[in-house]
Design a protein around this motif. Sequence first.
Motif, short mmCIF file in Angstrom:
data_model
loop_
_atom_site.label_atom_id
_atom_site.label_comp_id
_atom_site.label_asym_id
_atom_site.label_seq_id
_atom_site.Cartn_x
_atom_site.Cartn_y
_atom_site.Cartn_z
N ASN A 246 -1.85 7.55 -4.10
CA ASN A 246 -2.85 8.12 -3.22
C ASN A 246 -2.13 9.17 -2.37
O ASN A 246 -1.03 8.93 -1.89
N PHE B 131 -2.23 12.29 0.73
CA PHE B 131 -2.87 12.66 1.98
C PHE B 131 -2.18 13.89 2.59
O PHE B 131 -0.97 14.07 2.44
N TYR C 209 -2.09 15.27 6.56
CA TYR C 209 -2.47 15.08 7.96
C TYR C 209 -2.03 16.32 8.75
O TYR C 209 -1.04 16.98 8.42
N LYS D 66 -7.72 13.89 1.45
CA LYS D 66 -7.06 12.83 0.71
C LYS D 66 -7.46 12.90 -0.76
O LYS D 66 -8.56 13.38 -1.08
N PHE E 80 1.64 17.34 7.73
CA PHE E 80 2.40 16.28 7.07
C PHE E 80 1.72 15.87 5.77
O PHE E 80 0.52 15.57 5.75
N ARG F 17 0.99 7.20 -0.79
CA ARG F 17 1.01 5.74 -0.92
C ARG F 17 1.21 5.43 -2.39
O ARG F 17 0.39 5.81 -3.23
N THR G 18 1.59 -0.85 -2.90
CA THR G 18 2.06 -0.90 -1.52
C THR G 18 0.97 -0.43 -0.58
O THR G 18 0.07 0.31 -0.98
N ASP G 19 1.06 -0.87 0.67
CA ASP G 19 0.12 -0.40 1.68
C ASP G 19 0.73 0.67 2.57
O ASP G 19 0.06 1.23 3.42
N LYS G 20 2.01 0.93 2.38
CA LYS G 20 2.71 1.86 3.25
C LYS G 20 2.48 3.30 2.84
O LYS G 20 2.39 3.62 1.65
N LEU G 21 2.41 4.17 3.84
CA LEU G 21 2.43 5.60 3.60
C LEU G 21 3.85 6.10 3.84
O LEU G 21 4.47 5.74 4.83
N PHE H 174 5.76 9.47 4.65
CA PHE H 174 5.47 10.81 5.13
C PHE H 174 6.60 11.77 4.80
O PHE H 174 7.78 11.39 4.82
#
Lengths: 113, 112
Positions: free
Chosen positions: A32, A34, A36, A49, A90, A94, A98-101, A103
């Motif tokens: 995934n 993104f 920002y 996203k 930024f 992901r 995992t749930d972490k992004l 950057f």
Amino acid sequence: AQSVSQHNHHVILSEAASLELGCNYSYGGTVNLFWYVQYPGQHLQLLLKYFSGDPLVKGIKGFEAEFIKSKFSFNLRKPSVQWSDTAEYFCAVRGPGTDKLIFGTGTRLQVFP
Amino acid sequence: DAGVIQSPRHEVTEMGQEVTLRCKPISGHDYLFWYRQTMMRGLELLIYFNNNVPIDDSGMPEDRFSAKMPNASFSTLKIQPSEPRDSAVYFCASSFPGDEQFFGPGTRLTVL
């Protein structure tokens, strides 16, 4: 190690110029993606996203990004920047399972009138 | 919705003091993340919770840092004792599973 690279650390443009910010990642599998934005003195806000489907994603404020799987890239574009686009941008990824992004280090954009 | 709420917005303290940062996630979000942002290191994930349970604290710098989430609407990040190198902006973010993260306004911490 899994990583996200933003090659442009500082970009300076005049208003109405076109913008492209690079983002590359090192994950395999489904990701995934993104972008920002952080305006001066503010918190991070989502621009756009990508989860699946059309690899050309439209975001807010005229921004778009294209996911190119073969190049592990998710570059951000805007055809004509404005002074109000001055901010730090930024890219985040992901990875699978995992749930972490993770950057990237960010790209500082300055737009002059 | 008010978004993610953090307090205080600014904190100035002296080295050796205890610092507690607070976060209220968006109602209904299952995940809560704590980040630290500095010029030198960028945006770093410190720890994150799922349904109030810490899942990954591998980013916590050292034992001086601790985080708790006693319930679904409140989390704290504590630094004891604080050191000048802890000076940074600390962000809290929350999300639904597999979705985008919503960031709070941050706490700017200065340790003298």
